[in-house]
Design an enzyme around this catalytic site. Structure first.
Site, PDB file in Angstrom:
ATOM      1  N   ARG A 265      -3.297  45.995 -14.935  1.00 37.55           N
ATOM      2  CA  ARG A 265      -2.899  47.151 -15.730  1.00 37.55           C
ATOM      3  C   ARG A 265      -1.963  46.688 -16.838  1.00 37.55           C
ATOM      4  O   ARG A 265      -1.079  45.854 -16.618  1.00 37.55           O
ATOM      5  CB  ARG A 265      -2.188  48.195 -14.860  1.00 37.55           C
ATOM      6  CG  ARG A 265      -3.064  48.851 -13.804  1.00 37.55           C
ATOM      7  CD  ARG A 265      -4.109  49.774 -14.424  1.00 37.55           C
ATOM      8  NE  ARG A 265      -4.858  50.536 -13.429  1.00 37.55           N
ATOM      9  CZ  ARG A 265      -5.985  50.136 -12.868  1.00 37.55           C
ATOM     10  NH1 ARG A 265      -6.501  48.958 -13.207  1.00 37.55           N
ATOM     11  NH2 ARG A 265      -6.612  50.901 -11.986  1.00 37.55           N
ATOM     12  N   GLU A 291      -0.980  47.560 -23.014  1.00 37.30           N
ATOM     13  CA  GLU A 291      -0.229  48.805 -23.177  1.00 37.30           C
ATOM     14  C   GLU A 291       0.274  48.863 -24.623  1.00 37.30           C
ATOM     15  O   GLU A 291       1.102  48.027 -24.995  1.00 37.30           O
ATOM     16  CB  GLU A 291       0.943  48.878 -22.200  1.00 37.30           C
ATOM     17  CG  GLU A 291       1.672  50.211 -22.240  1.00 37.30           C
ATOM     18  CD  GLU A 291       2.943  50.215 -21.409  1.00 37.30           C
ATOM     19  OE1 GLU A 291       3.195  51.197 -20.706  1.00 37.30           O
ATOM     20  OE2 GLU A 291       3.699  49.224 -21.479  1.00 37.30           O
ATOM     21  N   HIS A 312     -10.918  45.316 -21.976  1.00 34.19           N
ATOM     22  CA  HIS A 312     -11.045  45.914 -20.643  1.00 34.19           C
ATOM     23  C   HIS A 312     -12.488  45.807 -20.132  1.00 34.19           C
ATOM     24  O   HIS A 312     -13.106  46.799 -19.742  1.00 34.19           O
ATOM     25  CB  HIS A 312     -10.602  47.372 -20.667  1.00 34.19           C
ATOM     26  CG  HIS A 312     -10.148  47.881 -19.327  1.00 34.19           C
ATOM     27  ND1 HIS A 312      -9.325  48.954 -19.166  1.00 34.19           N
ATOM     28  CD2 HIS A 312     -10.437  47.453 -18.069  1.00 34.19           C
ATOM     29  CE1 HIS A 312      -9.110  49.182 -17.888  1.00 34.19           C
ATOM     30  NE2 HIS A 312      -9.774  48.278 -17.187  1.00 34.19           N
TER      31      HIS A 312
END
Length: 354
Positions: A265, A291, A312
């Protein structure tokens, strides 16, 4: 992006007729079902389920709140795009007994009301871990071989150079790999590393020394792991306590020339601090999640020679989606036969998972 469609063959149990055909609703984004669907999948699904009155067995409903009468729905077959199953939605399905998720994490999907109802939940998290583990293994091997940098330099020079002299300690022999998080993916990466001449460290607050020995790893605190590792690979969940787990201080502990790999993540890493280290050239990185999820167009990470940035893609894509839907239909078949799920989600473990 086009994705390969693969057929799904009925299992012997299906061919012998399932004991019970539960009324099942496909609840996900229609575009997602298009990615999963194939003639074999559709034929098998039709043989496994009944459907709520007035709905085609292959009708896909994303907006459950405004869907037709759902009073007889017993099973939800969910995927990316399924809304949160809160009390309002559950109230429309008083006979709902099971949720079968065709993707990984269900933390965004299930609510306390689901557990209070006593629903059984299955996910394809184990199946989705397979390609992420494969991506990570490739990243570890390529990163320490400096494949990205040598390729760019070769393309630039178009001639022979003393490659080993260009990159200190080029190669994988004897390298130390640090795995942050003994998640399903973390454990799979550990297993995939077994054939290689590397030492594996692990940091995970839920793993004890006995389990670490079974895994064949050395259990250490996170600060020690980042300081000793040539490659640090992140496989921890996104939780309040793991936000910016790899911050400026821990990045500073990493040895010069070491590699950070993130397929978990984006929130696990302080993006600004990592960017500063990468711009300086002190560290290398393979980054599949960020992020924010898409970095600003002006981010230097797109162009740095010591960074491999991917959008991703480590999880299931293309032909790999067939593995997820095969698993979901296997679980649906087991439910119809009165058997337990092979991949049940345990409520008490959700706070430790992604």
């Amino acid at each position: 992006m086009s994705r390969t469609k693969q057929s799904t063959q009925p299992t012997p149990a299906t061919q012998a007729r399932t004991a019970h055909r539960p009324r099942t609703l496909l609840a996900m984004a229609p575009t997602v079902w298009e990615e999963f669907s194939s003639p074999g999948v559709e034929a098998r699904l039709r043989g496994l389920v009944a459907t709520p009155d007035g709905l085609d067995p292959l009708a896909v409903v994303q907006d459950i709140v405004s869907a037709p009468d759902l009073a007889d729905v017993e099973v939800l077959l969910t995927g990316w795009g399924t809304p949160h199953l809160g009390p309002e939605i559950l109230a429309r399905m008083p006979r709902l007994r099971a949720v079968i998720h065709t993707a990984g994490s269900v933390k965004h999907l299930v609510s306390d009301a689901c557990w209070e109802r006593g629903l059984v939940v299955s996910s394809a998290v184990e199946e989705n871990a397979i390609p992420v583990g494969e991506y990570t293994l490739a990243a570890i091997l390529f990163a320490q071989k400096r494949v990205l940098e040598t390729s760019r330099l070769y393309r630039q020079e178009r001639g022979t150079l003393p490659w080993a002299a260009q990159f200190e300690s080029l190669g994988n022999y004897g390298r130390v790999v640090g795995i942050v998080g003994a998640s399903r993916i973390g454990r799979r990466v550990i297993e995939l590393l077994r054939p290689f001449d590397m030492r594996v460290l692990l940091s995970d607050p839920y793993v004890d020394a006995a389990e670490a020995r079974r895994l064949g790893v050395e259990l250490v605190e996170l600060d020690e792991l980042v300081a000793r590792s040539d490659t640090v690979s992140l496989h921890a969940p996104d939780l309040p306590q793991t936000r910016h787990l790899i911050d400026e201080r821990r990045l500073g502990l990493m040895r010069t020339g070491s590699v950070l790999i993130n397929t978990a993540r984006g929130a696990l890493v302080d993006t600004d601090a990592l960017t500063a280290e990468l711009v300086s050239g002190r560290l290398h990185a393979v980054i599949d999640v960020t992020e924010p999820e898409v970095l600003p167009a002006e981010s230097p990470l797109y162009d740095l020679p010591n960074v491999l940035l991917t959008p991703h893609i480590a999880g299931s894509l293309g032909g790999e989606l067939a593995r997820l839907v095969d698993h979901a239909l296997d679980e649906l078949e087991r439910y119809g036969a009165g058997l337990g799920f092979t991949s049940p989600v345990q409520r008490e473990l959700l706070n430790q998972s992604a």
